[in-house]
Write an enzyme that holds these catalytic residues in place. Structure first.
Site, PDB file in Angstrom:
ATOM      1  N   GLU A 213       0.804  -1.236   0.000  1.00 37.73           N
ATOM      2  CA  GLU A 213       0.000   0.000   0.000  1.00 37.73           C
ATOM      3  C   GLU A 213       0.839   1.291   0.000  1.00 37.73           C
ATOM      4  O   GLU A 213       0.580   2.209   0.773  1.00 37.73           O
ATOM      5  CB  GLU A 213      -0.959  -0.006   1.193  1.00 37.73           C
TER       6      GLU A 213
ATOM      7  N   ASN B 114       2.191  -5.168  -3.140  1.00 39.71           N
ATOM      8  CA  ASN B 114       0.787  -5.503  -2.834  1.00 39.71           C
ATOM      9  C   ASN B 114      -0.013  -4.225  -2.569  1.00 39.71           C
ATOM     10  O   ASN B 114       0.474  -3.315  -1.896  1.00 39.71           O
ATOM     11  CB  ASN B 114       0.799  -6.370  -1.557  1.00 39.71           C
TER      12      ASN B 114
ATOM     13  N   HIS C  58     -10.442  -6.931  -1.811  1.00 40.73           N
ATOM     14  CA  HIS C  58     -11.493  -6.891  -0.780  1.00 40.73           C
ATOM     15  C   HIS C  58     -12.712  -6.261  -1.453  1.00 40.73           C
ATOM     16  O   HIS C  58     -12.864  -5.039  -1.468  1.00 40.73           O
ATOM     17  CB  HIS C  58     -11.045  -6.026   0.398  1.00 40.73           C
TER      18      HIS C  58
ATOM     19  N   GLU D  91      -5.749 -11.095  -1.153  1.00 41.95           N
ATOM     20  CA  GLU D  91      -6.557 -10.902   0.067  1.00 41.95           C
ATOM     21  C   GLU D  91      -8.056 -10.947  -0.259  1.00 41.95           C
ATOM     22  O   GLU D  91      -8.816 -10.062   0.129  1.00 41.95           O
ATOM     23  CB  GLU D  91      -6.212  -9.557   0.727  1.00 41.95           C
TER      24      GLU D  91
ATOM     25  N   ASP E 292     -11.893 -11.317  -0.361  1.00 39.59           N
ATOM     26  CA  ASP E 292     -13.144 -11.576   0.365  1.00 39.59           C
ATOM     27  C   ASP E 292     -14.254 -10.792  -0.320  1.00 39.59           C
ATOM     28  O   ASP E 292     -13.989  -9.835  -1.031  1.00 39.59           O
ATOM     29  CB  ASP E 292     -13.056 -11.282   1.878  1.00 39.59           C
TER      30      ASP E 292
HETATM   31  C1  XIL Z   1      -5.781  -6.688   8.666  1.00 40.67           C
HETATM   32  C2  XIL Z   1      -6.017  -7.923   9.532  1.00 40.67           C
HETATM   33  O1  XIL Z   1      -6.906  -8.768   8.860  1.00 40.67           O
HETATM   34  C3  XIL Z   1      -6.592  -7.496  10.883  1.00 40.67           C
HETATM   35  O2  XIL Z   1      -6.656  -8.630  11.743  1.00 40.67           O
HETATM   36  C4  XIL Z   1      -5.716  -6.421  11.510  1.00 40.67           C
HETATM   37  O3  XIL Z   1      -6.326  -5.961  12.688  1.00 40.67           O
HETATM   38  C5  XIL Z   1      -5.508  -5.257  10.546  1.00 40.67           C
HETATM   39  O4  XIL Z   1      -4.974  -5.752   9.323  1.00 40.67           O
HETATM   40  N1  XIL Z   1      -4.943  -5.021   3.906  1.00 40.67           N
HETATM   41  C6  XIL Z   1      -3.832  -5.707   4.327  1.00 40.67           C
HETATM   42  C7  XIL Z   1      -3.914  -6.578   5.526  1.00 40.67           C
HETATM   43  O5  XIL Z   1      -2.801  -5.706   3.618  1.00 40.67           O
HETATM   44  O6  XIL Z   1      -2.695  -6.668   6.212  1.00 40.67           O
HETATM   45  C8  XIL Z   1      -5.009  -6.136   6.469  1.00 40.67           C
HETATM   46  O7  XIL Z   1      -5.111  -7.108   7.489  1.00 40.67           O
HETATM   47  C9  XIL Z   1      -6.310  -5.976   5.716  1.00 40.67           C
HETATM   48  C10 XIL Z   1      -6.178  -4.933   4.639  1.00 40.67           C
END
Ligand code: XIL
Length: 356
Positions: free
Chosen positions: A157, A197, A233, A266, A268
């Site tokens: 990020e 990422n 996401h 990631e 979902d």
């Molecule tokens: C999130 C985790 O899922 C949580 O448990 C934590 O509190 C915060 O981080 N993008 C990312 C991940 O790259 O590392 C994040 O993970 C979700 C968003």
């Protein structure tokens, strides 16, 4: 009169749309068998503590996945809780689990502006000291896991749609820190695949193109980058299919030109970002099944795809409700670890890609 609509007594006034979903899904194959036939890894973000403490969590993780990402335990807050004091115990525990079940580990993340230990927020130093601090972190962590992780999210990020995100690293080090981090990671672990990422890359063609421009400039300079991680996401209808298709088209063309790999890192599918629903219904289950099938098919159409990782795998443990503050059911297994229709949708796409 139609069926009564019950308004639940929570502060947000969500609506019970109908009886709880009543699916009974049997998966024809495991995700990992189907993914192997399709030529990719299928993964989940996990937490070692739940692997130790919850038998069903352990069972589903073991049965379904060929790759594991530490959801939190390889972030800086966990690995360097005090300056110069590293703690790899939970990361090692995940590596040991993955080795035991024949899966790989994807490390996450060497450089991020969140999940920082508090000492970093208080650190005062000049640019040289900041650079040395980050170099030590990247090299120590990547060096510790050398030979134990297959790949890393080296930087997470760092970009916006048009430039560099204003983070603690950018403020102290300027734009060069991204390329430096990749060089340090390569030096510490020459065999791991190194990924950049980010979020917004499946839903914002402008940001995707900007990130690819930045990676292109680094590739041209010989910075050791192997691939791009697209977080994904997503929601049921956002990004739209047209936007997703545009992003997939850009990925195919530009990753091919750059010689970079792709991970969906990631995944979902949240259903309730606006807090409208109180409960998970058959209707939501069917929409989510369709969404996972179509998303997976789109990503699988990219020849550079090496893997798809869910952010969690069971609705019992998902970051979405904590982050967005509404109940949600974004993952392929439900809170009782049973496969949801979403799991069937995803598996169908894997099976089709694998030729069955
Ligand atoms: C999130 C985790 O899922 C949580 O448990 C934590 O509190 C915060 O981080 N993008 C990312 C991940 O790259 O590392 C994040 O993970 C979700 C968003």
């Amino acid at each position: 009169m139609g069926a009564a609509v019950l308004v639940a007594l929570n502060s947000r006034g969500c609506v019970v749309e109908g009886p709880a979903a009543s699916y009974d899904v049997e998966l024809a194959k495991s995700f990992k068998e189907a993914a192997e036939a399709a030529g990719i890894l299928v993964g989940a973000a996990v937490n070692p503590a739940w692997l130790r403490d919850e038998a069903l969590y352990l069972d589903v993780a073991t049965e379904q996945f060929s790759s594991f990402t530490p959801e939190n335990v390889m972030k800086m807050a966990a690995t360097q809780p005090e300056r110069g004091e590293f703690d790899f115990s939970e990361g090692d525990s995940l590596v040991e689990f993955a080795e035991g079940v024949g899966a790989v580990v994807h490390g996450h993340a060497l450089v991020w502006h969140l999940a920082l230990p508090s000492w970093i927020e208080e650190f005062e130093g000049n640019e040289t000291e900041w650079r040395s601090l980050l170099e030590t972190h990247v090299k120590t962590v990547a060096g510790h896991f050398r030979g134990k992780v297959a790949s890393w999210d080296v930087v997470n990020e760092a970009f916006t749609d048009t430039g560099y995100r204003d983070t603690i690293w950018f403020r102290h080090l300027g734009p060069g820190y991204v390329a430096d981090a990749f060089r340090w990671a390569r030096e510490a672990d020459p065999d791991a695949d190194l990924y950049y990422n980010d979020f917004g890359l499946s839903g914002d063609p402008g940001k995707l193109n900007h990130v690819l421009d930045e990676l292109e400039a680094m590739v041209d300079e010989g910075v050791p980058i192997d691939g791009l991680g697209v977080q994904a996401h997503v929601e049921l209808n956002s990004p739209s299919n047209a936007t997703l298709d545009a992003c997939v088209g850009i990925l195919k063309e530009r990753l091919g030109q750059l010689g970079l790999k792709l991970r969906v890192s990631e995944l979902d599918v949240s259903l309730n970002r606006d807090g409208r629903y109180c409960n998970f219904t058959d209707d939501l289950a069917a929409q989510q099944e369709h969404r996972f099938r179509s998303l997976a098919a789109k990503f699988l159409s990219v020849p550079q795809l090496t893997g798809v990782t869910f952010w969690g795998f069971s609705d019992a443990h998902t970051w979405i409700p904590h982050y967005f503050h509404d109940p949600d059911w974004p993952l392929p297994f439900d809170a009782s670890y049973r496969p949801k229709p979403a799991a069937r949708g995803f598996l169908d796409a894997l099976l089709a890609a694998g030729g069955s």
